[in-house]
Design a protein around this motif. Structure first.
Motif, PDB file in Angstrom:
ATOM      1  N   ILE A  29      -3.425   1.095  15.087  1.00  0.00           N
ATOM      2  CA  ILE A  29      -4.130   2.355  15.364  1.00  0.00           C
ATOM      3  C   ILE A  29      -4.547   2.421  16.836  1.00  0.00           C
ATOM      4  CG2 ILE A  29      -6.255   3.642  14.900  1.00  0.00           C
ATOM      5  CD1 ILE A  29      -6.043   2.707  11.991  1.00  0.00           C
ATOM      6  N   VAL A  30      -5.089   1.299  17.336  1.00  0.00           N
ATOM      7  CA  VAL A  30      -5.512   1.266  18.750  1.00  0.00           C
ATOM      8  C   VAL A  30      -4.334   1.556  19.676  1.00  0.00           C
ATOM      9  CG1 VAL A  30      -6.329  -0.256  20.590  1.00  0.00           C
ATOM     10  CG2 VAL A  30      -7.501  -0.244  18.390  1.00  0.00           C
ATOM     11  N   LEU A  31      -3.187   0.929  19.379  1.00  0.00           N
ATOM     12  CA  LEU A  31      -2.007   1.135  20.227  1.00  0.00           C
ATOM     13  C   LEU A  31      -1.550   2.592  20.186  1.00  0.00           C
ATOM     14  CD1 LEU A  31       0.071  -2.102  19.459  1.00  0.00           C
ATOM     15  CD2 LEU A  31      -1.188  -1.553  21.543  1.00  0.00           C
ATOM     16  N   ILE A  32      -1.527   3.170  18.973  1.00  0.00           N
ATOM     17  CA  ILE A  32      -1.059   4.564  18.838  1.00  0.00           C
ATOM     18  C   ILE A  32      -2.007   5.520  19.547  1.00  0.00           C
ATOM     19  CG2 ILE A  32      -0.648   6.420  17.193  1.00  0.00           C
ATOM     20  CD1 ILE A  32       0.384   4.303  15.231  1.00  0.00           C
ATOM     21  N   ILE A  33      -3.326   5.376  19.260  1.00  0.00           N
ATOM     22  CA  ILE A  33      -4.300   6.294  19.866  1.00  0.00           C
ATOM     23  C   ILE A  33      -4.344   6.111  21.382  1.00  0.00           C
ATOM     24  CG2 ILE A  33      -6.762   6.830  20.013  1.00  0.00           C
ATOM     25  CD1 ILE A  33      -6.965   6.304  17.035  1.00  0.00           C
ATOM     26  N   ALA A  34      -4.281   4.835  21.830  1.00  0.00           N
ATOM     27  CA  ALA A  34      -4.301   4.584  23.274  1.00  0.00           C
ATOM     28  C   ALA A  34      -3.071   5.194  23.949  1.00  0.00           C
ATOM     29  CB  ALA A  34      -4.350   3.086  23.548  1.00  0.00           C
ATOM     30  N   SER A  35      -1.910   5.065  23.300  1.00  0.00           N
ATOM     31  CA  SER A  35      -0.681   5.635  23.866  1.00  0.00           C
ATOM     32  C   SER A  35      -0.764   7.152  23.928  1.00  0.00           C
ATOM     33  CB  SER A  35       0.530   5.198  23.036  1.00  0.00           C
ATOM     34  OG  SER A  35       0.655   3.802  23.003  1.00  0.00           O
ATOM     35  N   LEU A  36      -1.207   7.783  22.822  1.00  0.00           N
ATOM     36  CA  LEU A  36      -1.310   9.245  22.802  1.00  0.00           C
ATOM     37  C   LEU A  36      -2.338   9.743  23.819  1.00  0.00           C
ATOM     38  CD1 LEU A  36      -1.160   9.910  18.949  1.00  0.00           C
ATOM     39  CD2 LEU A  36       0.644  10.336  20.632  1.00  0.00           C
ATOM     40  N   SER A  37      -3.483   9.033  23.904  1.00  0.00           N
ATOM     41  CA  SER A  37      -4.524   9.452  24.841  1.00  0.00           C
ATOM     42  C   SER A  37      -4.052   9.291  26.284  1.00  0.00           C
ATOM     43  CB  SER A  37      -5.801   8.643  24.615  1.00  0.00           C
ATOM     44  OG  SER A  37      -6.296   8.854  23.308  1.00  0.00           O
ATOM     45  N   ALA A  38      -3.386   8.159  26.550  1.00  0.00           N
ATOM     46  CA  ALA A  38      -2.892   7.927  27.913  1.00  0.00           C
ATOM     47  C   ALA A  38      -1.861   8.976  28.294  1.00  0.00           C
ATOM     48  CB  ALA A  38      -2.293   6.531  28.017  1.00  0.00           C
ATOM     49  N   PHE A 310     -12.978  11.059  30.952  1.00  0.00           N
ATOM     50  CA  PHE A 310     -14.048  10.762  29.994  1.00  0.00           C
ATOM     51  C   PHE A 310     -13.912  11.608  28.729  1.00  0.00           C
ATOM     52  CE2 PHE A 310     -16.191   9.110  33.862  1.00  0.00           C
ATOM     53  CZ  PHE A 310     -16.420   7.829  33.394  1.00  0.00           C
ATOM     54  N   THR A 311     -13.394  12.816  28.865  1.00  0.00           N
ATOM     55  CA  THR A 311     -13.168  13.644  27.677  1.00  0.00           C
ATOM     56  C   THR A 311     -12.118  13.007  26.778  1.00  0.00           C
ATOM     57  OG1 THR A 311     -13.733  15.650  28.916  1.00  0.00           O
ATOM     58  CG2 THR A 311     -12.462  15.931  26.887  1.00  0.00           C
ATOM     59  N   HIS A 312     -11.012  12.566  27.379  1.00  0.00           N
ATOM     60  CA  HIS A 312      -9.960  11.910  26.595  1.00  0.00           C
ATOM     61  C   HIS A 312     -10.460  10.597  25.997  1.00  0.00           C
ATOM     62  CE1 HIS A 312      -7.247  14.827  28.394  1.00  0.00           C
ATOM     63  NE2 HIS A 312      -6.272  14.386  27.625  1.00  0.00           N
ATOM     64  N   LEU A 313     -11.262   9.854  26.771  1.00  0.00           N
ATOM     65  CA  LEU A 313     -11.805   8.595  26.259  1.00  0.00           C
ATOM     66  C   LEU A 313     -12.703   8.845  25.057  1.00  0.00           C
ATOM     67  CD1 LEU A 313     -12.117   5.538  26.588  1.00  0.00           C
ATOM     68  CD2 LEU A 313     -14.021   5.973  28.150  1.00  0.00           C
ATOM     69  N   LEU A 314     -13.558   9.862  25.116  1.00  0.00           N
ATOM     70  CA  LEU A 314     -14.460  10.176  24.008  1.00  0.00           C
ATOM     71  C   LEU A 314     -13.667  10.591  22.769  1.00  0.00           C
ATOM     72  CD1 LEU A 314     -17.389  10.546  23.085  1.00  0.00           C
ATOM     73  CD2 LEU A 314     -17.289  12.903  23.922  1.00  0.00           C
ATOM     74  N   ILE A 315     -12.661  11.439  22.965  1.00  0.00           N
ATOM     75  CA  ILE A 315     -11.829  11.863  21.825  1.00  0.00           C
ATOM     76  C   ILE A 315     -11.111  10.662  21.217  1.00  0.00           C
ATOM     77  CG2 ILE A 315      -9.800  13.230  21.215  1.00  0.00           C
ATOM     78  CD1 ILE A 315     -10.676  15.253  23.347  1.00  0.00           C
ATOM     79  N   ALA A 316     -10.613   9.762  22.073  1.00  0.00           N
ATOM     80  CA  ALA A 316      -9.893   8.576  21.578  1.00  0.00           C
ATOM     81  C   ALA A 316     -10.816   7.679  20.767  1.00  0.00           C
ATOM     82  CB  ALA A 316      -9.295   7.808  22.755  1.00  0.00           C
ATOM     83  N   LEU A 317     -12.035   7.463  21.274  1.00  0.00           N
ATOM     84  CA  LEU A 317     -12.982   6.613  20.542  1.00  0.00           C
ATOM     85  C   LEU A 317     -13.354   7.241  19.195  1.00  0.00           C
ATOM     86  CD1 LEU A 317     -15.328   5.496  23.467  1.00  0.00           C
ATOM     87  CD2 LEU A 317     -13.606   4.120  22.271  1.00  0.00           C
ATOM     88  N   LEU A 318     -13.544   8.547  19.173  1.00  0.00           N
ATOM     89  CA  LEU A 318     -13.873   9.223  17.927  1.00  0.00           C
ATOM     90  C   LEU A 318     -12.725   9.118  16.927  1.00  0.00           C
ATOM     91  CD1 LEU A 318     -15.951  10.954  16.422  1.00  0.00           C
ATOM     92  CD2 LEU A 318     -14.890  12.984  17.440  1.00  0.00           C
ATOM     93  N   ALA A 319     -11.493   9.330  17.433  1.00  0.00           N
ATOM     94  CA  ALA A 319     -10.314   9.216  16.555  1.00  0.00           C
ATOM     95  C   ALA A 319     -10.165   7.793  16.044  1.00  0.00           C
ATOM     96  CB  ALA A 319      -9.063   9.655  17.321  1.00  0.00           C
ATOM     97  N   LEU A 320     -10.462   6.827  16.895  1.00  0.00           N
ATOM     98  CA  LEU A 320     -10.359   5.427  16.500  1.00  0.00           C
ATOM     99  C   LEU A 320     -11.376   5.093  15.411  1.00  0.00           C
ATOM    100  CD1 LEU A 320      -9.069   2.654  17.050  1.00  0.00           C
ATOM    101  CD2 LEU A 320     -10.806   2.273  18.800  1.00  0.00           C
TER     102      LEU A 320
END
Length: 637
Positions: A29-38, A310-320
């Protein structure tokens, strides 16, 4: 480099299946969300940076267009003044001719008054220096320091034509003037007029580089400042501005290369573009080209990028977080029946073979349940049969130990018997040979003719028999004793073996002081090689021993003038019981001993031609030995 497999192995070691699944799913999940967010962040970043880049390009193109339009407008105004200035040269030329071509006799101030004080007068000599002028500050100005402009002035002086320049700033006073030039009839001087246009003096023309530049700030909100520099690097408009050394360097580079450049100041968060606008017109002596300095602030772009990050980071953390909660619930649901099955298997593993796996949901788990129950039943039957076979196996092992003990004793007896035979061969038979040699020696002295020749053959035969026994004893010593290697004086060993063959013609130039790693059997190598060479040569043949030092290795070559060794035998003559020729005796043990000893010493041995490419010109046996280093020689000394 990170070993992914080892990382996961350490991470998951000694953990239950639930944690295995949870960790694996979380990592996925971390890899997928990190890839999509990046990917999303870099897409947004690229879009924002591209918009800023396009706006900057649009700004630069606008300044170029505006500066070009202003220059064209000024040029059109300049051209309207040409006729007036051309007519004004009539009185200037007449005064020069009245002075007899001597400018010092001319009254320039009276001439200026006659021109309604609207023009200043200048006289430029052939060296490009202003000798006389109504503007005191301009006297002595040297145009030869500006090579291209001086070349243009020279062409005017050598011509007969009127030439008008653009409206430019006077170098000493900075006043805006329209200049025009006329050569003197004798071509010694250039007469120059400088007109201050009324419209420019009163700023009524409405054409200004600075005003056009200031309007540009309305297009780009990130444009902090605009500065304009002429072809000499002087500021146009704001006279109070003094360029920094870095700015001067950038402006100078743009002028010299006639192209733009960029610089970035991370501390002040600014990016500065230097744009070179080529306004040179070959019809005028002055180059009106400009360098435009555009300073953009990067702070708004950085703030926007930080906000996006920071917006993308917040969304990624919430999705995670949401994904982990869902994954945990799902894994708990899936792994619960597996955990029950593990508990049942653990109970069976501790010896309760009558326990059965509880019923679980799912086709695969049901099949696994049935398979484990069937396997436990089979295991129980197998254990019963194994217990019955254990006694029989124990009995068999006891019998096997007795058989091994008996065969070991037989081998020891056989080895002792073989050693006894070898001792008999090497001692008793050798003693018999010695006695036989004594009797034959007596017979040789008493016999003559054919009988004496038979006695000599018997002597040679006994010597060969002793040689075979000696070789067998040597081989036995090589394989059984394994003598330790130590530094050996190679020169002494070779000379001792030469001394044992006084009847042979052996050539050796010596190798004093050279030591190699070997043992007391090193002499057997040279003894066998010398004997082997003598065996195949005619009576007048020669043997040569060569030693060469090759850094860490010593190469030795024993060469003879015999019939040589055929190519097909060179690879096999060192094998045990391999004969090189029907004339060779001794069961082929001599060269086998040589190879065994050399390899024990850490070297290698091979057969070669004495003269490369000439097989029949004689044989050469070459081998290497390990040289003793100088440091170890010193310790031995």
């Amino acid at each position: 480099m990170l070993d992914i497999k080892a990382f996961f192995s350490r991470l998951l070691k000694d953990r239950p299946l639930t944690e295995h699944l949870m960790i694996s799913v979380i990592i996925l999940i971390v890899l997928i969300i990190a890839s999509l967010s990046a990917f999303s962040y870099y897409e947004a970043q690229s879009g924002l940076e591209e918009r800023e880049r396009l706006l900057q390009i649009e700004t630069e193109q606008s300044i170029i267009q505006w500066m070009t339009l202003v220059d064209e407008g000024l040029k059109m105004y300049d051209d309207t003044l040409d006729l007036r200035m051309k007519d004004s040269f009539e009185g200037f030329l007449e005064a020069y001719q009245d002075s007899g071509g001597d400018p010092s006799r001319m009254n320039l101030e009276d001439l200026k008054t006659g021109l309604d004080n609207t023009m200043d007068l200048y006289i430029i000599n052939s060296s490009g220096v202003i000798e006389y002028s109504t503007v005191a500050e301009e006297i002595g100005v040297d145009f030869s320091q500006i090579p291209e402009f001086y070349q243009y002035l020279t062409s005017i002086r050598e011509s007969d034509n009127f030439s008008a320049d653009r409206v430019v700033r006077e170098s000493s006073t900075g006043a805006i003037r329209k200049f025009a030039y006329m050569p003197t009839p004798d071509h010694r001087y250039i007469l120059e007029l400088g007109l201050v246009p009324d419209l420019l003096k009163d700023r009524k023309l409405g054409l200004s580089y600075v005003d056009a530049a200031e309007d540009l700030k309305k297009i780009n909100r990130n444009l902090q400042s605009i500065r304009i520099y002429d072809i000499f690097g002087k500021t146009v408009g704001n006279k109070s501005h003094v360029p920094t050394p870095l700015q001067q360097e950038r402006i100078k580079a743009a002028i010299q290369e006639r192209t733009g450049n960029q610089s970035y100041d991370p501390a002040n968060k600014t990016a500065t573009d230097y744009i070179f606008i080529d306004l040179f017109d070959p019809d005028y002596p002055s180059d009106m080209s400009l360098v435009i300095e555009l300073t953009f602030t990067t702070a708004p772009l950085e703030r926007s990028l930080n906000s996006i990050f920071f917006t993308h980071l917040l969304i990624a953390l919430l999705a995670l977080l949401i994904s982990m909660i869902l994954a945990f619930s799902l894994i708990r649901y899936i792994s619960k029946p597996i955990s029950r099955m593990v508990a049942d298997v653990d109970q069976i593993a501790h010896g309760d073979l009558d326990h059965r796996i509880q019923h679980t949901r799912g086709v695969e788990l049901t099949r696994l349940e049935e398979s484990i129950n069937a396997m436990v039943g089979t295991l129980k039957s197998s254990l019963t049969r194994a217990q019955e076979s254990e006694e029989a196996l124990k009995q068999t092992n006891e019998n096997l130990e007795k058989i091994v003990e008996k065969r070991t004793a037989d081998l020891q007896n056989a080895n002792a018997e073989a050693n006894l035979y070898l001792d008999i061969i090497s001692h008793d038979i050798n003693n018999v040979n010695t006695i036989g040699l004594g009797y034959v020696h007596i017979l040789r002295r008493r016999l003559s003719g054919g009988d004496r020749e038979y006695a000599e053959k018997i002597t040679r035969t006994i010597h060969r028999s002793s040689g075979i026994i000696h070789n067998v004893a040597t081989i036995r010593m090589i394989h059984q004793k394994r003598l330790p290697l130590q530094p050996v004086d190679l020169d002494r060993v070779i000379r001792d073996e030469i001394a044992h063959n006084p009847e042979a013609r052996i050539h050796f130039s010596g190798c004093e002081g050279l030591k190699v790693y070997a043992d007391s059997l090193l002499s057997e190598v040279f003894s066998n090689l010398i004997s082997n060479s003598l065996k195949f040569m005619e009576k007048d043949g020669d043997i040569t021993i060569r030693v060469s030092d090759e850094d860490r290795e010593i190469m030795v070559s024993v060469e003879d003038t015999g019939p040589g060794i055929p190519d097909e035998l060179k690879e096999v003559i060192f094998n045990r019981f391999k004969r090189g020729s029907e004339r060779q005796t001794g069961k082929g043990l001599g060269l086998y001993i040589v190879r065994s000893l050399v390899e024990n010493y850490g070297g290698r041995v091979w057969a070669d031609d004495r003269i490369p490419g000439q097989q029949t010109a004689g044989a050469a046996i070459r081998f290497t030995l390990v040289r003793v280093a100088e440091k170890e020689k010193g310790r031995q000394g």
